[in-house]
Each structure stands twice: as structure tokens, then as C-alpha cells.
Motif scaffolding. Structure first.
Motif, PDB file in Angstrom:
ATOM      1  N   ILE A 194       6.477  -7.560  -3.572  1.00  0.00           N
ATOM      2  CA  ILE A 194       5.434  -6.651  -3.121  1.00  0.00           C
ATOM      3  C   ILE A 194       4.245  -7.530  -2.771  1.00  0.00           C
ATOM      4  CG2 ILE A 194       3.952  -4.706  -3.713  1.00  0.00           C
ATOM      5  CD1 ILE A 194       6.931  -4.017  -3.540  1.00  0.00           C
ATOM      6  N   ALA A 195       3.954  -7.637  -1.488  1.00  0.00           N
ATOM      7  CA  ALA A 195       2.999  -8.623  -0.994  1.00  0.00           C
ATOM      8  C   ALA A 195       1.673  -8.016  -0.562  1.00  0.00           C
ATOM      9  CB  ALA A 195       3.615  -9.392   0.193  1.00  0.00           C
ATOM     10  N   GLY A 196       1.492  -6.706  -0.775  1.00  0.00           N
ATOM     11  CA  GLY A 196       0.230  -6.091  -0.391  1.00  0.00           C
ATOM     12  C   GLY A 196       0.354  -4.588  -0.341  1.00  0.00           C
ATOM     13  N   THR A 197      -0.713  -3.942   0.090  1.00  0.00           N
ATOM     14  CA  THR A 197      -0.735  -2.491   0.255  1.00  0.00           C
ATOM     15  C   THR A 197      -1.133  -2.161   1.691  1.00  0.00           C
ATOM     16  OG1 THR A 197      -3.048  -2.296  -0.444  1.00  0.00           O
ATOM     17  CG2 THR A 197      -1.361  -2.139  -2.158  1.00  0.00           C
ATOM     18  N   TRP A 198      -0.906  -0.908   2.083  1.00  0.00           N
ATOM     19  CA  TRP A 198      -1.300  -0.485   3.426  1.00  0.00           C
ATOM     20  C   TRP A 198      -1.655   0.996   3.431  1.00  0.00           C
ATOM     21  CZ3 TRP A 198       2.006   2.896   6.362  1.00  0.00           C
ATOM     22  CH2 TRP A 198       3.252   3.153   5.768  1.00  0.00           C
ATOM     23  N   ARG A 199      -2.566   1.349   4.303  1.00  0.00           N
ATOM     24  CA  ARG A 199      -2.995   2.729   4.465  1.00  0.00           C
ATOM     25  C   ARG A 199      -3.057   3.063   5.953  1.00  0.00           C
ATOM     26  NH1 ARG A 199      -4.826   5.191  -0.034  1.00  0.00           N
ATOM     27  NH2 ARG A 199      -5.335   3.892  -1.847  1.00  0.00           N
ATOM     28  N   THR A 200      -3.038   4.336   6.249  1.00  0.00           N
ATOM     29  CA  THR A 200      -3.054   4.762   7.646  1.00  0.00           C
ATOM     30  C   THR A 200      -4.180   5.758   7.895  1.00  0.00           C
ATOM     31  OG1 THR A 200      -1.517   6.592   7.246  1.00  0.00           O
ATOM     32  CG2 THR A 200      -0.561   4.471   7.871  1.00  0.00           C
ATOM     33  N   ARG A 201      -4.577   5.837   9.164  1.00  0.00           N
ATOM     34  CA  ARG A 201      -5.523   6.836   9.632  1.00  0.00           C
ATOM     35  C   ARG A 201      -5.135   7.182  11.059  1.00  0.00           C
ATOM     36  NH1 ARG A 201     -11.702   5.177   9.856  1.00  0.00           N
ATOM     37  NH2 ARG A 201     -11.336   4.991   7.594  1.00  0.00           N
ATOM     38  N   SER A 202      -5.120   8.467  11.362  1.00  0.00           N
ATOM     39  CA  SER A 202      -4.767   8.879  12.718  1.00  0.00           C
ATOM     40  C   SER A 202      -5.984   8.806  13.624  1.00  0.00           C
ATOM     41  CB  SER A 202      -4.195  10.299  12.716  1.00  0.00           C
ATOM     42  OG  SER A 202      -5.141  11.209  12.189  1.00  0.00           O
TER      43      SER A 202
ATOM     44  N   TRP B 240      -0.310   1.969  -7.927  1.00  0.00           N
ATOM     45  CA  TRP B 240       0.109   3.223  -8.568  1.00  0.00           C
ATOM     46  C   TRP B 240      -1.119   3.981  -9.057  1.00  0.00           C
ATOM     47  CZ3 TRP B 240       2.913  -1.354  -9.786  1.00  0.00           C
ATOM     48  CH2 TRP B 240       4.208  -1.403  -9.263  1.00  0.00           C
ATOM     49  N   LYS B 241      -1.770   4.663  -8.164  1.00  0.00           N
ATOM     50  CA  LYS B 241      -2.952   5.441  -8.502  1.00  0.00           C
ATOM     51  C   LYS B 241      -2.547   6.815  -9.026  1.00  0.00           C
ATOM     52  CE  LYS B 241      -6.075   3.319  -5.113  1.00  0.00           C
ATOM     53  NZ  LYS B 241      -7.145   2.980  -6.065  1.00  0.00           N
ATOM     54  N   VAL B 242      -3.473   7.479  -9.679  1.00  0.00           N
ATOM     55  CA  VAL B 242      -3.226   8.851 -10.116  1.00  0.00           C
ATOM     56  C   VAL B 242      -3.141   9.763  -8.892  1.00  0.00           C
ATOM     57  CG1 VAL B 242      -4.136  10.790 -11.448  1.00  0.00           C
ATOM     58  CG2 VAL B 242      -4.375   8.450 -12.325  1.00  0.00           C
ATOM     59  N   ILE B 243      -4.029   9.559  -7.941  1.00  0.00           N
ATOM     60  CA  ILE B 243      -4.062  10.333  -6.698  1.00  0.00           C
ATOM     61  C   ILE B 243      -4.280   9.358  -5.547  1.00  0.00           C
ATOM     62  CG2 ILE B 243      -5.269  12.125  -5.383  1.00  0.00           C
ATOM     63  CD1 ILE B 243      -6.102  13.380  -8.009  1.00  0.00           C
ATOM     64  N   GLY B 244      -3.586   9.589  -4.453  1.00  0.00           N
ATOM     65  CA  GLY B 244      -3.845   8.823  -3.239  1.00  0.00           C
ATOM     66  C   GLY B 244      -3.279   7.417  -3.230  1.00  0.00           C
ATOM     67  N   ASN B 245      -2.021   7.273  -3.634  1.00  0.00           N
ATOM     68  CA  ASN B 245      -1.393   5.946  -3.583  1.00  0.00           C
ATOM     69  C   ASN B 245      -1.356   5.398  -2.167  1.00  0.00           C
ATOM     70  OD1 ASN B 245      -0.862   6.124  -6.269  1.00  0.00           O
ATOM     71  ND2 ASN B 245       1.335   5.905  -6.110  1.00  0.00           N
ATOM     72  N   PRO B 246      -1.533   4.075  -2.026  1.00  0.00           N
ATOM     73  CA  PRO B 246      -1.256   3.448  -0.740  1.00  0.00           C
ATOM     74  C   PRO B 246       0.240   3.201  -0.596  1.00  0.00           C
ATOM     75  CG  PRO B 246      -1.891   1.770  -2.297  1.00  0.00           C
ATOM     76  CD  PRO B 246      -1.967   3.101  -3.034  1.00  0.00           C
ATOM     77  N   GLY B 247       0.658   2.762   0.584  1.00  0.00           N
ATOM     78  CA  GLY B 247       1.999   2.231   0.726  1.00  0.00           C
ATOM     79  C   GLY B 247       2.030   0.793   0.230  1.00  0.00           C
ATOM     80  N   ALA B 248       3.233   0.225   0.134  1.00  0.00           N
ATOM     81  CA  ALA B 248       3.385  -1.155  -0.331  1.00  0.00           C
ATOM     82  C   ALA B 248       4.051  -1.994   0.749  1.00  0.00           C
ATOM     83  CB  ALA B 248       4.203  -1.210  -1.616  1.00  0.00           C
ATOM     84  N   LEU B 249       3.542  -3.199   0.939  1.00  0.00           N
ATOM     85  CA  LEU B 249       4.145  -4.157   1.862  1.00  0.00           C
ATOM     86  C   LEU B 249       5.161  -4.993   1.098  1.00  0.00           C
ATOM     87  CD1 LEU B 249       4.415  -5.967   4.389  1.00  0.00           C
ATOM     88  CD2 LEU B 249       2.355  -7.180   3.610  1.00  0.00           C
ATOM     89  N   LEU B 250       6.413  -4.964   1.560  1.00  0.00           N
ATOM     90  CA  LEU B 250       7.472  -5.790   0.986  1.00  0.00           C
ATOM     91  C   LEU B 250       7.718  -6.952   1.931  1.00  0.00           C
ATOM     92  CD1 LEU B 250       9.757  -6.077  -1.184  1.00  0.00           C
ATOM     93  CD2 LEU B 250      11.223  -4.783   0.390  1.00  0.00           C
ATOM     94  N   ALA B 251       7.587  -8.180   1.416  1.00  0.00           N
ATOM     95  CA  ALA B 251       7.785  -9.368   2.258  1.00  0.00           C
ATOM     96  C   ALA B 251       8.333 -10.501   1.402  1.00  0.00           C
ATOM     97  CB  ALA B 251       6.471  -9.795   2.916  1.00  0.00           C
ATOM     98  N   GLY B 252       9.425 -11.104   1.855  1.00  0.00           N
ATOM     99  CA  GLY B 252       9.989 -12.246   1.158  1.00  0.00           C
ATOM    100  C   GLY B 252      10.434 -11.943  -0.260  1.00  0.00           C
ATOM    101  N   GLY B 253      10.886 -10.712  -0.500  1.00  0.00           N
ATOM    102  CA  GLY B 253      11.387 -10.364  -1.822  1.00  0.00           C
ATOM    103  C   GLY B 253      10.311 -10.003  -2.820  1.00  0.00           C
TER     104      GLY B 253
END
Length: 375
Positions: A322-330, A307-320
Motif C-alpha cells: 500500500i503505497a499511498g491514498t487517493w481521492r476523487t472530485r468530479s 481506515w477512517k470512521v467516515i470518508g475513507n480514501p482509496g488506497a494505491l497499491l504499487a510494488g506489492g
């Protein structure tokens, strides 16, 4: 009294949020009872739906879907709402009291004194001006300039970047839905437009509407407290407890702490299905909107990353969990997805993450996804 732990609460919320992905109608998930926050450049609302519907809806299709309205709503943040329900939500966005208005607008005595009027009156003054200005689609900047010229000078601030006076950003955002104004989905720069069948500026606060919002929060994010509901709305606990607290609630102890849940949801909390699924949740996904972040992620050291002020990552949900974060680049027609797990993941979970990344890529209009891992 029902006593549960955080794992059981998370299993319930995963069910309540539709993350078991049992349906096909994109307007059906219960998360739309509150709304789905959108970050346009990252297609976050479409990715949130892809985590909840069997057939993912391309972001381009969501933008044009008449079943949805995009608008500044809670806390002035852009949310997709069911179009048929949004006009009924608008009166509930009008502050119930002067202290409620100050909290939502983040105004103190200084701002009230400079405005020359109470915060609640200032918000309605801005809404009436916006309604006069926005009669057809127009860029946000043009609307802001026009409204600034209509409202008292105390409702504006000097903008160094633009070298001009602008109406307070938060005041404009909170006033827009009250003025019957939506956002044009997919438009860049941000563009405002009148709602179809434009309702009038609300004359009176809608206490029952605030109660409906609180009940929806408790269904999705419960068991929860009035303080957490207030945090979601951007207001005070007193506003919620005195003006909008539902009646048909059951007290539940979550790891020893009191919280509340609508009585009709108790059977699902008592026996939720096993949350053995993998989902890539976008930044500000509805599941991440709960204000009890220690229930979502007990390791507080990770909160500043998720939960950043700006630029939050996504969250990985696994096995019930929050198991990590994820980011993307085109990268041309490829979407590169970088995953940062909180702990070592099994080979099967990693394979499911890669399948979910392909789904995200398809929703966002990319031909393929490539997943890399931060160990």
C-alpha cells in the motif's frame, strides 16, 4: 512449519484477490466468495472489479447485472454477492449463540433489559416484522417506520434528526437478509425489496455456513487468526473457534506470529508471483478488509488516514505494498484524482497510476481523468 514475512503474505493476497487481472468475467473473482462492500455514491464495488478484471464493468452495468445481489450482510454493511449463492449465505448470518448476537448487534445488558428479550430473539422478531412489511420495493425510511410500529418499543430509539422513534439501525440491517430482503442497487434513497424466491426466516443457526465464511476469509486474507475472522464478522473469537473454525488448516508463522491458512493454499503462499503491479483500490476494497492492518501497512501512523470512521480514501497499491491514498472530485465530465503517496514513486509507477485513473474514470462514467500529486 512454514515461516514467511509480511511481503510474502501480501504477494499471496494480491494473487488470491485476483489483482493480477487475468480474467474477464466480473462474477469470477474469488473476492465474491465473501462479497464486495459497496459505497454507492463512489461506485466502490465497480472500481474494485476494475482492479481485478481485464475489461472493466461500468458501474451502471453492475447495478443492473442479475448475477449479483446487493444486501446488508457482514456487520450490516452493504455488499455485492453472487445472486445464485446469496440465499445459501443467509442462514450463516444468523448468530450462533446469544453472546454472538450481542456482539453483532453491539448490545449490552442495558439493551437486552430494555428490549425485554434476549438479543437473538430480538433480531428474529425484527426479521419477521420486516418480512411482513417489505412485500415490494419500498424506501428504507418507510420500511423503518412500519417495522417500528410492529416491534416492541424496546427495539427502538428516539431519532433527534427525524424527531421520531426508529428501530435500531444495526438491528434492522442485520435482520434484513434474515427476512429475505435485499437492497435495490443504484437506488437513492436506499430502497429495500424482497429477494426473488424469498427464503424463509432461518429457524436454526448454520454452523457449517459460518465455517465456509471463515474458510473464505482465510483463503483471501490468510494466513490469519480466529480473532481476525471474528473481526470481519463482527463477533467474538469464541464464536469462531467453537462454532465455525475450519479443520483443514496449516499453521504458518508470519514474522514470528502464528496464523492459519487452508492447506490447499500453501503452494501459492510458498511461491506467489511477483506483485509488480499498480492498482487504484477503492475505499473498503476487499484487500483492505483484512483485520491485521499492521501486515497491510506496517507504519501505524497511516492507519487513521486509510481506515477512517467516515470518508475513507482509496488506497494505491504499487510494488506489492500500500503505497499511498487517493481521492476523487468530479469536474463536469472529468474526474480529478488526487494521489498522496507514502514515499517517492518512480516515473514509471506514476504513469501506471495515471492509466489506472483513466480506468476508474471510465467505470464511473467520466470522459477523462486528471491526476494531481500531493508531495
Amino acid at each position: 512449519m512454514l515461516v514467511v514475512d509480511r511481503e510474502q503474505v501480501l504477494a499471496y493476497r494480491i494473487l488470491a484477490h485476483g489483482l493480477h487481472r487475468t480474467g474477464t468475467d466480473p462474477a469470477a473473482p474469488a473476492v465474491f466468495d465473501l462479497g464486495v462492500q459497496d459505497i454507492g455514491q463512489r461506485d466502490s464495488a465497480a472500481v474494485a472489479l476494475a482492479a481485478r478484471t481485464r475489461e472493466p464493468v461500468p458501474a451502471a452495468s453492475l447495478v443492473d447485472d442479475p448475477r449479483f445481489t446487493l444486501a446488508w450482510s457482514y456487520r450490516g454493511a452493504p455488499h455485492y454477492h453472487r445472486a445464485a449463492e446469496f440465499p445459501g449465505l443467509v442462514p450463516a448470518l444468523l448468530p450462533l449463540t446469544e453472546s454472538d448476537a450481542r456482539a453483532r448487534m453491539t448490545w449490552r445488558d442495558q439493551e437486552v433489559a430494555e428490549a425485554g428479550m434476549p438479543a437473538a430473539e430480538a433480531l428474529l422478531t425484527a426479521a419477521r416484522a420486516l418480512r411482513e412489511v417489505v412485500r415490494e420495493p419500498m424506501p428504507k425510511g418507510a420500511a423503518s417506520t412500519a417495522v417500528t410500529g410492529m416491534v416492541p418499543t424496546g427495539l427502538s430509539r428516539w431519532c433527534r434528526g427525524c424527531q421520531a422513534m426508529h428501530i435500531f439501525e444495526q438491528v434492522m440491517r442485520l435482520a434484513a437478509p434474515l427476512a429475505g430482503i435485499r437492497l435495490v442497487a443504484g437506488a437513492a434513497p436506499a430502497t429495500l425489496a424482497p429477494l426473488a424466491g424469498r427464503p424463509p426466516v432461518p429457524a436454526e443457526p448454520d454452523t457449517a455456513g459460518v465455517t465456509r465464511i471463515a474458510a473464505a476469509y482465510l483463503r483471501l486474507h490468510g494466513p490469519a487468526t480466529a480473532t481476525e475472522v471474528a473481526g470481519f464478522l463482527g463477533t467474538t473469537k469464541r464464536t469462531v473457534t467453537e462454532g465455525g473454525w475450519p479443520e483443514d488448516l496449516v499453521e504458518v508463522r508470519v514474522d514470528g506470529h502464528p496464523a492459519y491458512l487452508p492447506a490447499g493454499q500453501v503452494p501459492e503462499l510458498e511461491n506467489p508471483p511477483e506483485p509488480g503491479l499498480v492498482r487504484l483500490l477503492p475505499p473498503w476494497d476487499p484487500l483492505l478488509q483484512a483485520r491485521d492492518r499492521l501486515v497491510l501497512v506496517p507504519d501505524k501512523a497511516w492507519h487513521k488516514e486509510i481506515w477512517k470512521v467516515i470518508g475513507n480514501p482509496g488506497a494505491l497499491l504499487a510494488g506489492g505494498e500500500i503505497a499511498g491514498t487517493w481521492r476523487t472530485r468530479s469536474a463536469g465530465r472529468r474526474l480529478d484524482v488526487t494521489v498522496n503517496p507514502l514515499w517517492m514513486l518512480t516515473r514509471d509507477v506514476r504513469a501506471e497510476v495515471e492509466a489506472e485513473a483513466d480506468r476508474v474514470a471510465a467505470v464511473r462514467g467520466f470522459a477523462v481523468a486528471r491526476v494531481s500529486w500531493e508531495e
